[in-house]
Design a protein around this motif. Structure first.
Motif, PDB file in Angstrom:
ATOM      1  N   ALA A  96       0.786  -1.420   0.111  1.00  0.00           N
ATOM      2  CA  ALA A  96      -0.195   0.118  -0.161  1.00  0.00           C
ATOM      3  C   ALA A  96       0.916   1.459  -0.204  1.00  0.00           C
ATOM      4  O   ALA A  96       0.373   2.496  -0.834  1.00  0.00           O
ATOM      5  CB  ALA A  96      -1.145   0.010   1.441  1.00  0.00           C
ATOM      6  N   SER A  97       1.496   1.369   0.591  1.00  0.00           N
ATOM      7  CA  SER A  97       3.407   2.997   0.842  1.00  0.00           C
ATOM      8  C   SER A  97       3.868   3.181  -0.634  1.00  0.00           C
ATOM      9  O   SER A  97       3.952   3.741  -0.849  1.00  0.00           O
ATOM     10  CB  SER A  97       4.272   2.445   2.298  1.00  0.00           C
ATOM     11  N   GLN A 115       3.333  -2.922  22.498  1.00  0.00           N
ATOM     12  CA  GLN A 115       3.505  -2.293  21.188  1.00  0.00           C
ATOM     13  C   GLN A 115       4.625  -2.748  19.476  1.00  0.00           C
ATOM     14  O   GLN A 115       4.912  -2.235  19.417  1.00  0.00           O
ATOM     15  CB  GLN A 115       4.282  -0.236  21.217  1.00  0.00           C
ATOM     16  N   ARG A 116       4.648  -3.845  20.254  1.00  0.00           N
ATOM     17  CA  ARG A 116       5.538  -4.726  19.254  1.00  0.00           C
ATOM     18  C   ARG A 116       5.380  -5.081  18.137  1.00  0.00           C
ATOM     19  O   ARG A 116       6.034  -5.272  16.812  1.00  0.00           O
ATOM     20  CB  ARG A 116       5.572  -6.166  19.968  1.00  0.00           C
ATOM     21  N   ASP A 117       3.402  -4.924  17.679  1.00  0.00           N
ATOM     22  CA  ASP A 117       3.085  -5.553  17.332  1.00  0.00           C
ATOM     23  C   ASP A 117       3.523  -4.416  15.716  1.00  0.00           C
ATOM     24  O   ASP A 117       3.804  -4.427  14.374  1.00  0.00           O
ATOM     25  CB  ASP A 117       1.281  -5.383  16.794  1.00  0.00           C
ATOM     26  N   SER A 118       2.602  -2.919  15.730  1.00  0.00           N
ATOM     27  CA  SER A 118       3.049  -1.713  15.037  1.00  0.00           C
ATOM     28  C   SER A 118       4.833  -1.300  15.259  1.00  0.00           C
ATOM     29  O   SER A 118       5.038  -1.213  13.860  1.00  0.00           O
ATOM     30  CB  SER A 118       2.284  -0.870  15.609  1.00  0.00           C
ATOM     31  N   LEU A 119       5.572  -1.457  15.951  1.00  0.00           N
ATOM     32  CA  LEU A 119       7.166  -0.723  15.902  1.00  0.00           C
ATOM     33  C   LEU A 119       7.667  -2.072  15.168  1.00  0.00           C
ATOM     34  O   LEU A 119       8.925  -1.607  14.209  1.00  0.00           O
ATOM     35  CB  LEU A 119       7.331  -0.560  17.315  1.00  0.00           C
ATOM     36  N   SER A 120       7.390  -3.337  14.951  1.00  0.00           N
ATOM     37  CA  SER A 120       7.856  -4.231  14.157  1.00  0.00           C
ATOM     38  C   SER A 120       7.545  -4.114  12.232  1.00  0.00           C
ATOM     39  O   SER A 120       8.382  -4.548  11.640  1.00  0.00           O
ATOM     40  CB  SER A 120       7.253  -6.110  14.515  1.00  0.00           C
ATOM     41  N   ASP A 154       9.545  -0.404   9.590  1.00  0.00           N
ATOM     42  CA  ASP A 154      10.226   0.216   7.840  1.00  0.00           C
ATOM     43  C   ASP A 154       9.328  -0.691   6.763  1.00  0.00           C
ATOM     44  O   ASP A 154       8.985  -0.302   4.914  1.00  0.00           O
ATOM     45  CB  ASP A 154      10.831  -1.125   7.714  1.00  0.00           C
ATOM     46  N   SER A 155       7.420  -0.518   7.129  1.00  0.00           N
ATOM     47  CA  SER A 155       6.150  -0.839   6.330  1.00  0.00           C
ATOM     48  C   SER A 155       6.044   0.483   4.849  1.00  0.00           C
ATOM     49  O   SER A 155       5.213   0.780   4.190  1.00  0.00           O
ATOM     50  CB  SER A 155       5.022  -0.992   6.604  1.00  0.00           C
ATOM     51  N   MET A 166      -1.405   4.919   9.792  1.00  0.00           N
ATOM     52  CA  MET A 166      -1.908   3.808  10.975  1.00  0.00           C
ATOM     53  C   MET A 166      -1.992   4.542  12.490  1.00  0.00           C
ATOM     54  O   MET A 166      -1.092   5.124  12.766  1.00  0.00           O
ATOM     55  CB  MET A 166      -0.405   3.026  10.819  1.00  0.00           C
ATOM     56  N   ILE A 167      -3.168   4.549  13.025  1.00  0.00           N
ATOM     57  CA  ILE A 167      -3.022   4.902  13.971  1.00  0.00           C
ATOM     58  C   ILE A 167      -3.275   4.329  14.897  1.00  0.00           C
ATOM     59  O   ILE A 167      -4.383   2.511  14.861  1.00  0.00           O
ATOM     60  CB  ILE A 167      -4.625   5.806  14.031  1.00  0.00           C
TER      61      ILE A 167
END
Lengths: 396, 301
Positions: free
Chosen positions: A96-97, A122-127, A130-131, A165-166
């Motif tokens: 998407a990006s 917060q491991r989900d979004s922080l991982s 780089d997306s 992403m919020i």
């Protein structure tokens, strides 16, 4: 005239913010603790108060694939997920990006298996830093609602065209009820016009999108994507001001400072823990200690300039985060240190890893983090990376 | 399932306009024939969605775009869901009189894309899903897929002394689609182009999800002369190893029911991918074929 206020959860605030932003299509797959958001949205579609199509996709991967299809014909897309679901759509995030589809997504920050846990960190979004998605972390339900509206305005800006992403902490924000001011639809419509993009398929101007490149062309696309992310910094700040002027709530753009003016020791936070840290800052200030708080709002683009500006005047920086990059340190800490490396005589920095899998972080925990920072300033040796509230003693 | 209410498209009235050209497909590519013919029927008010696979790899190499109509590459597993998003997004914007079509390979359909496809049919999205079946992952270099037939030599099912190529049979995509009670499903072959065109036309005039499984030969992966592409796709049907059928309104229909089959052995052994097959292997293939036809003849009148 006082504005309408509702006593709602973070999930519901996101749903209302989404409704006010008038998405054309919602494609979402349920996952705890995001579910209330998609339940409310489906109810709004049913009742007709939200004129949108609701797609009951069979997975998060399809939620993101569908959202890209929606965006690729120039329609406004919304989706929401969490944790395992976010990782399941990880391929789609990069896609998407790269395709420059300004999709807006709510992510309820939740721990990642294994071990299984539905609770927050917060491991989900922080991982997925780089997306190529803009990532904002909110502190309360009001900010969650307001940021959905701002997100579309930022993401759809022609100089940005980058998905957004919020992030809101699972349960602590998604399921906690607060009094939230609901903006008037008319004012939101003035603030957020309908989506317009040159990057779409149409019968007037047919296009082939999401194509391949050879090595001769690929880097230029990645460069432009990076530029767009940097472009978003000014847009974020402008939109924050425009939103504040219209709705009387300013969030500070990339970061929000609290009592930092003459501070010697500053704690950097992400998300809902900010509120607790703010209380401890007040307590320490009452004790005469020169402490402050810097709430990092955006992790991408990264508020390097703001951190450097702050760091030039302080002796120590603490980074408190609900994350770890195994074999190193917290990801936020790494990013902050990268910014600090760009100045001479950088302040010392300590990393406080806590709250993983939903473990409580108390006021005294945070008080002790500040004490550790003061001890470090005094020259006492402190662990650079500290696990807070471990249930066992370690011999490290 | 008769086409009397639809204006038939035949060699006499099919458009001269091309919608897919200048691509980099191999000589004799059956998949590209399937895409070319389908777009001639569907026309320019069509959004095409292609997952990773041969047709997206050869059609979208910047700056040479091979589709005249709107087209987009999806993720490998996400073609049916992206097409759903395109279809729904366009509807939400008030667009009328358009079609959304997927062109996906056999692996992109029967393996990695099956979940999203199942979801799209469940929602009865207004999309046409065309699976061009060349019976292996050709774009990545001829690896076994869920639609690779028994005995096929691929780069991941080598034909050796111990194992004679692929040991599983083709996944039954057509009936899996029908089991969803899909609005319309059909099998077709580029060896029977009029039948294929009729079915694309039927799908074009169907509201809701259509699925067309088109047998599309691959000289590169099959080891056949490029000029025999259409002939071999016809022989696959004539030998009974593939079949032409339709499903609509809970009814199956066999479109072609030959009294006798073209020799399966001849069909198989003229292809490099089957050269190693023993008589025993071919017996297994024929037996499986005969059981299938017995079932179809009994149940799909």
């Amino acid at each position: 005239m006082s504005n309408k206020k509702l006593f709602i959860s973070g999930d519901e605030a996101v749903a209302i913010g989404t409704k006010l932003s008038r998405p054309n299509v919602i494609s979402a797959y349920p996952i705890t603790p995001q579910t209330v958001t998609v339940e409310r949205l489906s109810e709004m579609v049913e009742s007709g108060e939200l004129k949108a199509e609701y797609m009951h996709v069979e997975s998060e991967h399809s939620a993101m694939s569908a959202a890209m299809g929606v965006s690729a014909v120039g329609a406004r897309a919304f989706t929401a997920t969490s944790s395992q679901g976010l990782l399941y759509m990880a391929e789609g995030l990069h896609y998407a990006s790269g395709g420059r589809y300004p999709i807006v997504m709510m992510n309820a920050n939740r721990s990642l298996a294994l071990p299984w846990s539905i609770y927050g960190d917060q491991r989900d979004s922080l991982s997925l830093l780089d997306s190529g998605w803009i990532q904002v972390y909110v502190e309360d339900a009001q900010e969650a609602l307001d940021m959905i509206i701002q997100a579309y305005k930022i993401a759809e800006n022609k100089d940005v065209l980058t998905p957004f992403m919020i992030n809101l902490d699972g349960f602590v924000l998604t399921h906690t009820y607060e009094l939230v001011e609901i903006p008037e639809q008319e004012k939101v419509d003035e603030f957020l016009p309908p989506f317009q993009t040159p990057n779409k398929m149409s019968f007037e101007e047919p296009k082939n999108l999401a194509f391949s490149t050879t090595p001769a062309d690929n880097l230029e696309y990645k460069y432009q994507q990076n530029r767009a992310m940097f472009n978003s910094i000014n847009v974020i700040n402008d939109v924050d001001k425009e939103f504040g002027d219209k709705f009387e709530r300013y969030y500070g753009g990339m970061v929000q400072e609290y009592r930092c003016d003459d501070a010697e020791v500053v704690m950097l936070t992400l998300g809902s823990i900010t509120g607790t840290v703010r209380m401890i800052v007040d307590k320490l200030r009452d004790e005469g200690k020169k402490v402050g708080l810097l709430k990092i709002r955006y992790m991408r683009p990264f508020p390097e300039k703001e951190i450097i500006k702050l760091a030039k005047n302080v002796k120590a920086i603490g980074v408190v985060e609900k994350d770890i990059s195994f074999g190193y340190e917290g990801t936020v800490f790494t990013n902050v240190n990268s910014a600090l490396s760009k100045i001479d005589n950088a302040p010392l920095s300590l990393n406080f890893l806590c709250g993983m899998g939903g473990r409580d972080v108390s006021k005294s925990d945070i008080y002790n983090m500040f004490i550790s920072l003061f001890n470090a300033v005094k020259g006492e040796k402190q662990k650079r990376v500290q696990f807070i509230n471990m249930g066992v003693e370690t011999d490290e | 399932m008769n086409n009397t209410d639809i204006k038939r498209i035949t060699p006499k009235n099919i458009t001269d306009k091309e919608f897919f050209y200048g691509h980099k497909a191999c000589a004799g590519c059956g998949g590209s024939i399937a895409v070319r013919l389908a777009l001639k029927v569907l026309g320019e008010r069509t959004f095409a969605v292609l997952p990773a696979g041969c047709m997206s790899a050869v059609g979208f190499i910047f700056p040479q775009m091979a589709f005249v109509n709107n087209a987009i590459i999806s993720t490998f597993p996400g073609s049916a869901s992206m097409a759903s998003g395109v279809s729904v997004g366009a509807r939400a914007l008030g667009l009328k009189d358009y079609k959304t079509v997927v062109f996906a390979g056999d692996g992109g359909t029967a393996d990695i894309g099956l979940q999203a496809l199942s979801g799209a049919i469940d929602r009865n999205e207004d999309i046409i899903y065309v699976c061009y079946d060349n019976e292996a992952y050709m774009n990545t270099g001829i690896q076994k897929s869920g639609l690779t037939p028994f005995g096929t030599k691929t780069t991941t099912t080598p034909a050796g002394k111990n194992i004679h190529g692929a040991q599983s049979f083709k996944k039954n995509m057509f009936e899996i689609m029908a089991a969803h009670e899909i609005a319309y499903a059909a099998t077709a072959s580029i060896g029977y182009p009029q039948d294929y065109i009729d079915k694309i036309n039927r799908a074009k005039h169907t509201k809701g999800t259509s699925f067309i499984h088109v047998y599309a030969s691959c000289p590169t992966g099959w080891g056949i002369p490029t000029e025999t592409t259409v002939q071999i796709a016809k022989e696959a049907v004539d030998s009974g190893l593939f079949y032409l059928a339709e499903y609509q309104n809970r009814k199956f229909k066999l479109n072609k029911n030959p009294k006798s089959f073209f020799s399966a052995k001849d069909y198989l052994l003229k292809q490099a991918r089957f050269k190693h097959l023993t008589d025993d292997d071919i017996n297994i293939i024929e037996q499986q074929r005969d059981e299938k036809w017995e079932y179809m003849r009994e149940h799909w009148k």
